[in-house]
Design a protein around this motif. Structure first.
Motif, PDB file in Angstrom:
ATOM      1  N   ASN A   1       0.828  -1.204   0.000  1.00  0.00           N
ATOM      2  CA  ASN A   1       0.000   0.000   0.000  1.00  0.00           C
ATOM      3  C   ASN A   1       0.865   1.259   0.000  1.00  0.00           C
ATOM      4  O   ASN A   1       1.870   1.328   0.705  1.00  0.00           O
ATOM      5  CB  ASN A   1      -0.899   0.037   1.239  1.00  0.00           C
ATOM      6  CG  ASN A   1      -2.126  -0.840   1.090  1.00  0.00           C
ATOM      7  OD1 ASN A   1      -2.503  -1.220  -0.018  1.00  0.00           O
ATOM      8  ND2 ASN A   1      -2.759  -1.166   2.200  1.00  0.00           N
TER       9      ASN A   1
ATOM     10  N   PHE B   1       0.321   5.478   0.516  1.00  0.00           N
ATOM     11  CA  PHE B   1      -0.597   6.538   0.920  1.00  0.00           C
ATOM     12  C   PHE B   1       0.065   7.894   0.706  1.00  0.00           C
ATOM     13  O   PHE B   1       1.274   8.052   0.900  1.00  0.00           O
ATOM     14  CB  PHE B   1      -0.981   6.396   2.396  1.00  0.00           C
ATOM     15  CG  PHE B   1      -1.779   5.161   2.698  1.00  0.00           C
ATOM     16  CD1 PHE B   1      -3.164   5.186   2.675  1.00  0.00           C
ATOM     17  CD2 PHE B   1      -1.136   3.963   2.998  1.00  0.00           C
ATOM     18  CE1 PHE B   1      -3.899   4.043   2.948  1.00  0.00           C
ATOM     19  CE2 PHE B   1      -1.866   2.816   3.270  1.00  0.00           C
ATOM     20  CZ  PHE B   1      -3.252   2.853   3.244  1.00  0.00           C
TER      21      PHE B   1
ATOM     22  N   THR C   1      -9.584   8.849   6.433  1.00  0.00           N
ATOM     23  CA  THR C   1      -9.743   9.081   4.995  1.00  0.00           C
ATOM     24  C   THR C   1      -9.700  10.556   4.612  1.00  0.00           C
ATOM     25  O   THR C   1      -9.495  10.879   3.439  1.00  0.00           O
ATOM     26  CB  THR C   1     -11.059   8.456   4.495  1.00  0.00           C
ATOM     27  OG1 THR C   1     -12.147   8.929   5.310  1.00  0.00           O
ATOM     28  CG2 THR C   1     -10.997   6.939   4.573  1.00  0.00           C
TER      29      THR C   1
ATOM     30  N   TYR D   1      -5.458  11.103   4.644  1.00  0.00           N
ATOM     31  CA  TYR D   1      -4.570  10.379   3.742  1.00  0.00           C
ATOM     32  C   TYR D   1      -5.368   9.931   2.524  1.00  0.00           C
ATOM     33  O   TYR D   1      -6.589   9.773   2.582  1.00  0.00           O
ATOM     34  CB  TYR D   1      -3.950   9.150   4.427  1.00  0.00           C
ATOM     35  CG  TYR D   1      -3.388   9.443   5.795  1.00  0.00           C
ATOM     36  CD1 TYR D   1      -2.073   9.867   5.962  1.00  0.00           C
ATOM     37  CD2 TYR D   1      -4.185   9.312   6.934  1.00  0.00           C
ATOM     38  CE1 TYR D   1      -1.565  10.152   7.219  1.00  0.00           C
ATOM     39  CE2 TYR D   1      -3.688   9.597   8.196  1.00  0.00           C
ATOM     40  CZ  TYR D   1      -2.379  10.017   8.334  1.00  0.00           C
ATOM     41  OH  TYR D   1      -1.884  10.306   9.582  1.00  0.00           O
ATOM     42  N   GLU D   2      -4.662   9.716   1.438  1.00  0.00           N
ATOM     43  CA  GLU D   2      -5.275   9.191   0.219  1.00  0.00           C
ATOM     44  C   GLU D   2      -4.545   7.911  -0.158  1.00  0.00           C
ATOM     45  O   GLU D   2      -3.312   7.905  -0.238  1.00  0.00           O
ATOM     46  CB  GLU D   2      -5.152  10.201  -0.924  1.00  0.00           C
ATOM     47  CG  GLU D   2      -5.758  11.560  -0.639  1.00  0.00           C
ATOM     48  CD  GLU D   2      -5.368  12.593  -1.692  1.00  0.00           C
ATOM     49  OE1 GLU D   2      -4.980  12.173  -2.810  1.00  0.00           O
ATOM     50  OE2 GLU D   2      -5.425  13.796  -1.393  1.00  0.00           O
ATOM     51  N   ILE D   3      -5.273   6.835  -0.385  1.00  0.00           N
ATOM     52  CA  ILE D   3      -4.632   5.607  -0.843  1.00  0.00           C
ATOM     53  C   ILE D   3      -4.373   5.741  -2.338  1.00  0.00           C
ATOM     54  O   ILE D   3      -5.249   6.134  -3.108  1.00  0.00           O
ATOM     55  CB  ILE D   3      -5.476   4.357  -0.505  1.00  0.00           C
ATOM     56  CG1 ILE D   3      -4.658   3.088  -0.761  1.00  0.00           C
ATOM     57  CG2 ILE D   3      -6.812   4.355  -1.232  1.00  0.00           C
ATOM     58  CD1 ILE D   3      -5.257   1.839  -0.130  1.00  0.00           C
ATOM     59  N   GLU D   4      -3.146   5.467  -2.760  1.00  0.00           N
ATOM     60  CA  GLU D   4      -2.722   5.748  -4.123  1.00  0.00           C
ATOM     61  C   GLU D   4      -2.682   4.512  -5.012  1.00  0.00           C
ATOM     62  O   GLU D   4      -2.487   4.631  -6.226  1.00  0.00           O
ATOM     63  CB  GLU D   4      -1.326   6.389  -4.101  1.00  0.00           C
ATOM     64  CG  GLU D   4      -1.297   7.763  -3.451  1.00  0.00           C
ATOM     65  CD  GLU D   4      -2.048   8.800  -4.255  1.00  0.00           C
ATOM     66  OE1 GLU D   4      -1.691   9.009  -5.429  1.00  0.00           O
ATOM     67  OE2 GLU D   4      -3.009   9.386  -3.716  1.00  0.00           O
TER      68      GLU D   4
ATOM     69  N   GLU E   1      -6.579   0.320  -4.803  1.00  0.00           N
ATOM     70  CA  GLU E   1      -7.850   0.950  -4.441  1.00  0.00           C
ATOM     71  C   GLU E   1      -8.995  -0.050  -4.373  1.00  0.00           C
ATOM     72  O   GLU E   1      -9.942   0.135  -3.594  1.00  0.00           O
ATOM     73  CB  GLU E   1      -8.204   2.059  -5.438  1.00  0.00           C
ATOM     74  CG  GLU E   1      -7.260   3.255  -5.407  1.00  0.00           C
ATOM     75  CD  GLU E   1      -6.172   3.149  -6.457  1.00  0.00           C
ATOM     76  OE1 GLU E   1      -5.822   2.001  -6.831  1.00  0.00           O
ATOM     77  OE2 GLU E   1      -5.663   4.195  -6.906  1.00  0.00           O
TER      78      GLU E   1
ATOM     79  N   ASN F   1      -8.758  -1.455  -0.978  1.00  0.00           N
ATOM     80  CA  ASN F   1      -9.045  -0.347  -0.051  1.00  0.00           C
ATOM     81  C   ASN F   1      -8.881  -0.774   1.405  1.00  0.00           C
ATOM     82  O   ASN F   1      -9.708  -0.471   2.269  1.00  0.00           O
ATOM     83  CB  ASN F   1     -10.462   0.190  -0.289  1.00  0.00           C
ATOM     84  CG  ASN F   1     -10.669   1.565   0.332  1.00  0.00           C
ATOM     85  OD1 ASN F   1      -9.748   2.376   0.394  1.00  0.00           O
ATOM     86  ND2 ASN F   1     -11.875   1.825   0.805  1.00  0.00           N
TER      87      ASN F   1
ATOM     88  N   TRP G   1      -6.860  -0.405   4.716  1.00  0.00           N
ATOM     89  CA  TRP G   1      -5.968   0.518   5.412  1.00  0.00           C
ATOM     90  C   TRP G   1      -5.424  -0.085   6.709  1.00  0.00           C
ATOM     91  O   TRP G   1      -4.838   0.626   7.533  1.00  0.00           O
ATOM     92  CB  TRP G   1      -6.706   1.816   5.741  1.00  0.00           C
ATOM     93  CG  TRP G   1      -7.139   2.619   4.552  1.00  0.00           C
ATOM     94  CD1 TRP G   1      -7.691   2.159   3.394  1.00  0.00           C
ATOM     95  CD2 TRP G   1      -7.071   4.040   4.418  1.00  0.00           C
ATOM     96  NE1 TRP G   1      -7.981   3.189   2.541  1.00  0.00           N
ATOM     97  CE2 TRP G   1      -7.613   4.371   3.149  1.00  0.00           C
ATOM     98  CE3 TRP G   1      -6.628   5.060   5.234  1.00  0.00           C
ATOM     99  CZ2 TRP G   1      -7.707   5.686   2.694  1.00  0.00           C
ATOM    100  CZ3 TRP G   1      -6.721   6.378   4.784  1.00  0.00           C
ATOM    101  CH2 TRP G   1      -7.245   6.677   3.529  1.00  0.00           C
TER     102      TRP G   1
ATOM    103  N   LEU H   1      -1.694   0.657   7.581  1.00  0.00           N
ATOM    104  CA  LEU H   1      -1.419   2.038   7.975  1.00  0.00           C
ATOM    105  C   LEU H   1      -1.897   2.304   9.398  1.00  0.00           C
ATOM    106  O   LEU H   1      -1.170   2.900  10.211  1.00  0.00           O
ATOM    107  CB  LEU H   1      -2.094   3.011   7.010  1.00  0.00           C
ATOM    108  CG  LEU H   1      -1.964   4.494   7.374  1.00  0.00           C
ATOM    109  CD1 LEU H   1      -0.512   4.944   7.303  1.00  0.00           C
ATOM    110  CD2 LEU H   1      -2.846   5.362   6.487  1.00  0.00           C
TER     111      LEU H   1
ATOM    112  N   TYR I   1       4.662  10.930   0.821  1.00  0.00           N
ATOM    113  CA  TYR I   1       4.030   9.634   0.604  1.00  0.00           C
ATOM    114  C   TYR I   1       4.706   8.639   1.544  1.00  0.00           C
ATOM    115  O   TYR I   1       5.885   8.806   1.893  1.00  0.00           O
ATOM    116  CB  TYR I   1       4.240   9.136  -0.828  1.00  0.00           C
ATOM    117  CG  TYR I   1       3.529   9.896  -1.919  1.00  0.00           C
ATOM    118  CD1 TYR I   1       2.417   9.349  -2.560  1.00  0.00           C
ATOM    119  CD2 TYR I   1       3.987  11.139  -2.350  1.00  0.00           C
ATOM    120  CE1 TYR I   1       1.779  10.026  -3.595  1.00  0.00           C
ATOM    121  CE2 TYR I   1       3.357  11.827  -3.380  1.00  0.00           C
ATOM    122  CZ  TYR I   1       2.254  11.262  -3.997  1.00  0.00           C
ATOM    123  OH  TYR I   1       1.628  11.933  -5.014  1.00  0.00           O
TER     124      TYR I   1
END
Length: 513
Positions: free
Chosen positions: A189, A191, A217, A220-223, A226, A229, A231, A234, A286
């Motif tokens: 992952n 982020f 959410t 942070y943005e998951i890059e 997806e 999804n 997390w 993290l 990141y």
């Protein structure tokens, strides 16, 4: 002696040629055509829509792409790409007066598989708050030459529908390709820190807010990944940062984080007063969870306000950017706060500071970088009628502070060299790094290096003639001696080391597991 027919010989030569080409291609990284050469490329965007600029502005809030055709001219030729995506980007940089906004292009938005030398996306920065057009470029170069994950950069002269739009810095996209090239791993992952421009409550501060994914959410943005999804990793990392004893943190952090890499990154931000970053604003980074090592990797992003240009830092409290405390960290930044609070960890951070102070944090190094790019970019800066600052401000701000009017990007902006001189004066009296081994870059020789680097078990140390190599840790303690050639480093703990040959050459080695 067996006879080799002309046909057989031709096949052998063909196979050997293919082999050599394959080796050459493998040795290159996708994007080198743009980033490995000091050059200014020409970008020509053609939009078929009437009122294309108004449409781009209207799409800004939704980050929607618009269709355009693209021609790129670099030192190897001109390349045409029909049907690429273009959108405006940026937060504070969007406040650049006039139409010279930062933007992004996506080669894949409308044509699957389309790329430029393997690159799928590119970012174009308008150099907001940087009269020199050098801050992002120099900072990126220093990161990369010191083995810190960061995007590569270049320069571009941009035209839209035949109109000269301005001179931009080109910035590599942080994506799965970046991970492949830098981490040799892209399954974990990744982020991105949120922008937190809506005020307190959105900072990517690495504070633990409970086990519920929805609590993170907005921060942070998951890059990637997806579809999954997930997390969990993290949140578990953040839980460890916040909810362990000092002893548990100190003994367990190296299993979860590329700690020495992170410490060098934070030390760099401090020394260069790059405060639009985790140590202050908790933005512009990141983190990637490496599947192979199980550790998180810190990746830098958006460093255009280095050299003390960020105005949202502690200046309001009367603290100058040139006299920023070497252990400065904003409130509620637990990953760095805990490092500063635990004696053993703070000592490691001080080692990271000394790594820079004895290395590339010097006026001579910054002057070298200025000399490398100044003549290249000067005619393009002068020709940019949409730039934020004047030609005189471009020239002066390289060496001295300037004061501009109000509004976005206004106020006092440190000169690159005036900042370095004042910051070095402060740092010299704040931390003693004389006991730490320094690298004498002037003595380094192209034939003295180690590969692979980073390394884990053994490393090849190349020298001009066979000689003895001495390995030091960053405290200046000798930890190993060996002959050049293959050297067993399996007994060395993870971290950064200095290799010195008997002939006086020095180089760096990063040991990882």
């Amino acid at each position: 002696m067996e006879y080799c027919s002309p046909m057989t010989m031709q096949k052998l030569l063909t196979a050997f040629t293919v082999f050599l080409v394959a080796i050459t291609i493998k040795a290159q990284t996708e994007g080198d055509q743009l980033f490995a050469t000091d050059q200014v490329v020409t970008i020509e965007l053609t939009f078929t829509q009437e009122g294309f600029w108004d449409s781009l502005v209207a799409n800004y809030e939704t980050a929607s792409y618009m269709l355009a055709d693209l021609d790129i001219t670099d030192q190897t030729g001109t390349y045409s790409f029909p049907q690429i995506g273009v959108r405006l980007k940026g937060n504070s940089s969007y406040g650049h007066p006039g139409n010279k906004k930062s933007f992004k292009i996506d080669f894949n938005e409308y044509v699957s598989g389309q790329n430029y030398d393997g690159l799928k996306k590119l970012n174009f920065s308008n150099n907001f708050k940087d009269p020199t057009f050098l801050r992002e470029k120099i900072y990126s170069d220093l990161c990369l030459s010191n083995d810190l994950p960061a995007p590569r950069t270049s320069y571009a002269d941009v035209y839209m529908n035949g109109t000269h739009w301005g001179f931009y810095t080109v910035i590599e996209q942080i994506d799965d390709q970046f991970l492949d090239w830098n981490m040799e791993d892209d399954g974990g992952n990744m982020f991105k820190a949120g922008d937190a421009f809506d005020g307190p409550g959105g900072e990517a501060d690495l504070v633990y807010y409970g086990a519920d994914q929805s609590s993170y959410t907005e921060r942070y943005e998951i890059e990637n990944n997806e579809d999954l999804n997930d997390w969990t990793d993290l949140i578990a990392f953040i839980d460890f940062i916040n909810n362990t004893t000092d002893a548990e943190f100190e003994t367990g952090i190296d299993d979860r984080l590329e700690t020495d890499q992170y410490l060098r990154s934070m030390a760099m931000d401090n020394l260069f007063s790059n405060l639009d970053a985790y140590i202050n604003s908790a933005r512009n980074y990141y983190i990637y969870h490496h599947e192979g090592t199980g550790r998180w990797n810190w990746i830098k992003w958006d460093c255009n306000e280095a050299f003390g240009s960020y105005q949202g830092g502690p200046m309001g409290g009367g603290l100058s950017m040139t006299e920023l405390d070497l252990h400065y960290v904003n409130n509620s930044r637990p990953l760095l706060e805990r490092i500063m609070e635990i004696d053993g960890m703070q000592a490691r951070f001080d080692d990271a500071l000394c790594y820079w102070i004895n290395g590339d944090f010097s006026s001579a190094k910054i002057q070298e970088e200025i000399d490398r790019y100044y003549e290249l970019i000067k005619p393009y800066v002068y020709a940019d009628e949409n730039k934020m600052y004047t030609d005189i401000q471009f020239e002066n701000n390289i060496y001295e502070d300037i004061t501009t009017g109000g509004g976005p990007g206004g106020g006092t902006i440190f000169g690159l060299m005036s900042f370095m001189e004042a910051r070095l004066d402060f740092v010299e009296g704040a931390l003693d790094c004389t006991a730490v081994v320094a690298i004498d870059e002037s003595s380094a020789h192209d034939a003295f290096f180690c590969r692979p680097n980073p390394a884990g078990q053994v490393v090849w140390v190349q020298t001009i003639e066979p000689e003895r190599i001495t390995v030091f840790d960053l405290k200046g303690q000798q930890v190993l001696q060996a002959a050049s050639g293959w050297v067993d480093i399996s007994a060395l703990p993870e971290g950064l080391y200095i290799l010195r040959s008997d002939s006086g050459n020095t180089t760096r080695l990063s040991v990882v597991r």
